[in-house]
Motif scaffolding. Structure first.
Motif, PDB file in Angstrom:
ATOM      1  N   ASP A 120      -1.732  34.367  48.634  1.00 63.35           N
ATOM      2  CA  ASP A 120      -2.493  35.218  49.402  1.00 63.35           C
ATOM      3  C   ASP A 120      -3.183  34.325  50.383  1.00 63.35           C
ATOM      4  N   LEU A 121      -3.683  33.088  48.679  1.00 61.32           N
ATOM      5  CA  LEU A 121      -3.968  32.075  49.287  1.00 61.32           C
ATOM      6  C   LEU A 121      -3.393  31.075  50.182  1.00 61.32           C
ATOM      7  N   ASN A 122      -2.613  31.341  50.868  1.00 63.22           N
ATOM      8  CA  ASN A 122      -1.151  30.634  51.797  1.00 63.22           C
ATOM      9  C   ASN A 122      -1.279  31.407  52.957  1.00 63.22           C
ATOM     10  N   ALA A 123      -0.993  33.000  52.662  1.00 65.54           N
ATOM     11  CA  ALA A 123      -1.159  33.800  53.621  1.00 65.54           C
ATOM     12  C   ALA A 123      -2.668  33.786  54.916  1.00 65.54           C
ATOM     13  N   LEU A 149      -7.235  24.707  45.244  1.00 66.00           N
ATOM     14  CA  LEU A 149      -8.660  24.017  44.152  1.00 66.00           C
ATOM     15  C   LEU A 149     -10.169  24.386  44.116  1.00 66.00           C
ATOM     16  N   GLY A 150     -10.211  25.420  45.233  1.00 71.75           N
ATOM     17  CA  GLY A 150     -11.553  26.001  45.289  1.00 71.75           C
ATOM     18  C   GLY A 150     -11.481  26.703  44.063  1.00 71.75           C
ATOM     19  N   PRO A 168     -15.958  32.815  46.471  1.00 68.71           N
ATOM     20  CA  PRO A 168     -16.212  31.540  47.140  1.00 68.71           C
ATOM     21  C   PRO A 168     -14.613  30.652  47.441  1.00 68.71           C
ATOM     22  N   SER A 169     -13.517  30.535  46.609  1.00 68.71           N
ATOM     23  CA  SER A 169     -13.046  29.291  47.188  1.00 68.71           C
ATOM     24  C   SER A 169     -12.898  29.447  48.509  1.00 68.71           C
ATOM     25  N   PHE A 170     -13.627  30.442  49.545  1.00 74.66           N
ATOM     26  CA  PHE A 170     -12.679  30.723  50.979  1.00 74.66           C
ATOM     27  C   PHE A 170     -14.120  29.949  51.705  1.00 74.66           C
ATOM     28  N   ARG A 171     -15.286  30.152  51.005  1.00 78.57           N
ATOM     29  CA  ARG A 171     -16.511  29.724  51.616  1.00 78.57           C
ATOM     30  C   ARG A 171     -16.797  28.306  52.787  1.00 78.57           C
ATOM     31  N   PRO A 172     -16.202  27.059  51.805  1.00 77.98           N
ATOM     32  CA  PRO A 172     -16.074  26.051  52.086  1.00 77.98           C
ATOM     33  C   PRO A 172     -15.166  25.820  54.048  1.00 77.98           C
ATOM     34  N   ARG A 223      -5.767  23.509  54.789  1.00 73.43           N
ATOM     35  CA  ARG A 223      -6.682  24.821  53.640  1.00 73.43           C
ATOM     36  C   ARG A 223      -6.325  25.774  52.832  1.00 73.43           C
ATOM     37  N   PHE A 224      -5.052  25.739  52.486  1.00 70.25           N
ATOM     38  CA  PHE A 224      -3.938  26.685  51.099  1.00 70.25           C
ATOM     39  C   PHE A 224      -4.388  25.757  49.947  1.00 70.25           C
TER      40      PHE A 224
END
Lengths: 222, 222
Positions: A163-166, A20-21, A198-202, A14-15
């Motif tokens: 933030d993205l990893n957490a 990449l998102g 937007p990167s989180f949506r998928p 997910r990270f």
């Protein structure tokens, strides 16, 4: 197009999808089950671990840490690991926190009980282990909440890899409804911001067969 | 003088001592027992984990990965994480290999059985776990031996962080005599080179009270 070998509910995978998102990279996503031997994967990564990025033009990159550092080194528009050496050390400290301490005390036991054991025959789920891991989670959530009471983002005043990893790690707990968000006001506000990207949506669209997410998993307002 | 909080037989601590040894940094070494609560350490690193570098002038850096990246960023004479983005990705892949896969399958179970359980009352050592970890080690040693049959150093034709980290991990196994060096010719030649480096000398002098090292631990020719 680059290929990402991943497992939807694995935080390391997910990270990388979030990174990449953020850069709006087109990706050919291929799902691998972490508990199954996969010869394609083993040829690319002798460690047999996910995620693996096969970047057609440059090479093969194994593991979330390697991929994240590589992306930040090669992209002209990189913005997730910037700042002074001290600021970068703080970003990496928080990545390590989740990759080692949080994974060891919370993420890995919950993943093993809630996911792996469902797909590997003859293993019974331990509610003791789940309870202990959820109890451990409170210490981590409290610490992250405290960090977020001091600044807008985990490592300071801007969004970083930390933030993205957490968020990747916590989103797996959230899938199973293991986070009592209302106890942690600043953490909850931050997670709402993260979910709205937007990167989180998928990730919010991920569904594991036979294992639906918690009620509010995909809700932006929860 | 910078202070390094460490445990002599912990591979992460050894990795950092080797790095700083390569740069001939003067260090005030303070030993912490990883199985004991330590309030000084907790104030510096809320994760409570070793190693921690308190670099008087700049700040506090927690964890071997963070410290290694920071040192390579701030030193003008840095030489352990050089090269193209692809070469750096390979160095980091091999660091991750030892920090996650090797630690999980070999290093952590052996450390727990051979060290922690001796110092924590009421725990009995499991020879089954030791046997399984030593059996797992063969796969890792074979892989590293294969890499070293292709080039002089782990990640290519020069010494990098990957060599220091691998040597740090393997030196702990070697302390207990758990490596059958003669089965792995290229690995053995490489480890002789590593042991001969001035940065390695302090590690060869480490002695755990009540737990002497294996016969050849400190021998440069073994």
């Amino acid at each position: 197009m680059p290929i990402l070998y991943h497992f939807p509910l694995a935080p390391e995978s997910r990270f990388v999808r979030l990174i990449l998102g953020e850069y709006k990279s087109d990706l050919d996503l291929r799902i691998c089950q972490p508990w199954e031997r996969n010869d394609t994967l083993l040829k690319l990564n002798p460690a047999g671990e996910l995620p693996v990025l096969d970047d057609a033009s440059n090479g093969v990159y194994c593991g979330a840490r390697v991929i994240s550092e590589w992306v930040e080194e090669v992209r002209d528009d990189a913005f997730l690991l910037q700042g002074t050496a001290e600021e970068r050390a703080e970003i990496r400290r928080l990545i390590s926190w989740f990759d080692t301490k949080f994974t060891h005390e919370v993420g890995a036991p919950l993943f093993s009980e809630r996911v792996t054991k469902r797909f590997v025959k003859g293993q019974s789920v331990s509610s003791d282990i789940i309870r202990a891991a959820v109890a451990n989670a409170h210490i981590h959530l409290g610490y992250v909440n405290w960090l977020l009471s001091r600044h807008d983002w985990l490592a300071g005043d801007r969004l970083t890899l930390a933030d993205l990893n957490a968020a990747a790690h916590l989103s797996v707990l959230d899938y199973f409804g293991d986070v009592a968000w209302d106890k942690y006001g600043d953490l909850k506000s931050w997670y709402m911001k993260m979910k709205s990207r937007p990167s989180f949506r998928p990730l919010l669209a991920d569904r594991l067969v036979g294992m639906p997410p918690s009620k509010d998993y995909a809700e932006l307002d929860f």
